[in-house]
Each structure stands twice: as C-alpha cells, then as structure tokens.
Design an enzyme around this catalytic site. Structure first.
Site: not given
Ligand code: URA
Length: 228
Positions: A105
């Site tokens: 993310d």
């Molecule tokens: N899980 C998440 O919530 N975000 C990420 O970036 C990777 C795994």
C-alpha cells in the site's frame, strides 16, 4: 556483440547447444531470412533468428531487486494522481526493465521485489506455493492475548476468511506471517480484531529478508536463490 548461432539458440533457451547444432544442420534455422550454417555469427541486437519458422528472442539477463519501499510511494509504473512511484527510486536503465512482484500500500514500507523474471513472478504470486510474507506491525495499543489468538486462527474480512497467520509479539511490535496476498490484508485483519495500525513494514518475502541496513528508498541486487 557477435555470437555463434548455436550458442545464441541455447542461451535463449531453445535447446541444448548440441540440439541447436542439429537444428542448424537440418536446415531449420534462418538468420535474416538466410539459412544458417554451423558457426555463423549473430548480432543479438539486430539480427532476426528463426527456428522452425518462429522468431527466437535473445534471453534478457535476469534482474532481481530487493527495494526498501518508503512510505508514501505508489507501487505502480504511473500514478494518475502524480504521486511518487517506486520506479522513481531506480536508475533509468533498471526502471524500464523490471516490474514489481506484488504490491504494498501507499502507506506501507518495506521489502518489495522487482524483476524481469516471469517465472519468479509466477512462482511468488501463485497461492499454491504458499510463499510466506512477514510483516512488522506497530499498533497504537498493546494487543491482548485474545486479539493475537484471533489473528492466529484467521479472521473474516470482506473477501472471506483469512488463513491462520503466524503471530509473534515482541518488543511492543507484532510480527505477522501470511502466505496470501489479499488487498490490504494485514490492515483489514488488524481492523477486524480492533487494533489500530500505526506502522506497517514488510520485512521478508519468502527467504529474502529486508536487510537491516537498507534505508528506505534504497535497493539491493539479489540472486533468485536468495528469494526462492
Ligand atoms: N497488507 C496490507 O494491508 N498492506 C500492505 O501493504 C501489504 C499487506
């Protein structure tokens, strides 16, 4: 650089050197439309080599990058909102050759693998291999044993029940290992059990650990064997 056509064919993955020689001798190999002879030279950048009527492309050198993605970078080649992307962190000559394996993310930091190896990409993405990803999570409050147990057992998120996760709590942080990659999975799991995520960092993808001295925004070149 010029190379012998039989070597070109074998390093492009067509066949062994011996077998490639047989193809040439049986008249099935053409260089720029002309039947090839053993020992003919090929310029991989310019010449068109065909075997049994099919073009054989030169094998690109395989590249494996472990990047420490900083917060507030998008994992995407282009962002319609013009935010910075992880590709901006690579020099021009690498940027155009590799792609990201999976995503993190915008607000997550940590290990992101980038490569031009389609086999590795497939292998890491395929759920059947259950390759592990480990995350270090900082929460606003200390988790209770019940919350940790819920995470261990698997929780219900919008896309279904998650598989049981490996969970450790150490030095005020939670370490979660999962082998799925549902969108925002870790954040959603934490949300379901009522824990507020202050920081999320991926610290391992399968065998490859995020090197402790790799600052956010930096990357290391690694070997495939260090990942799989
Ligand atoms: N899980 C998440 O919530 N975000 C990420 O970036 C990777 C795994």
């Amino acid at each position: 650089m010029l190379e012998r056509v039989q070597k070109y064919l074998s390093s492009a993955g067509v066949a062994s050197r011996r077998k490639a020689e047989e193809f040439i001798q049986s008249g099935q190999v053409f260089i720029n439309g002309k039947k090839a002879k053993l020992g003919d030279k090929v310029n991989p950048e310019k010449d068109v080599v065909k075997v049994y009527g099919k073009i054989v492309k030169p094998q690109a050198e395989k590249i494996y990058i472990g990047l420490n993605k900083p917060h507030n970078y998008v994992v995407s080649k282009k962002d319609p909102r013009h935010r910075k992307t992880v590709f901006d962190l690579l020099p021009e000559d690498l940027r155009t050759k590799v792609w990201n394996v999976g995503r993190l993310d915008y607000g997550t930091e940590g290990l992101l693998i980038m490569t031009n190896d389609g086999d590795l990409t497939q292998a890491l993405a395929h759920p059947k291999y259950e390759h592990e990803k480990e995350y270090e999570i900082t929460t606003s409050e200390q988790p209770t044993e019940t919350q940790l147990e819920q995470l261990r057992e698997g929780v219900e998120i919008a896309t279904g029940l998650t598989y049981p996760a490996k969970i450790k709590a150490k030095n005020g942080k939670i370490y979660m290992t999962i082998h799925e990659g549902k969108k925002r999975q870790v954040r959603r799991m934490m949300d379901v059990v009522g824990l507020d995520v202050r920081n999320l960092k991926r610290i391992r993808v399968n065998n490859l650990k995020l090197p402790a001295d790799l600052a956010p925004g930096q990357y290391v070149m690694v070997k495939k064997e260090e990942i799989l």
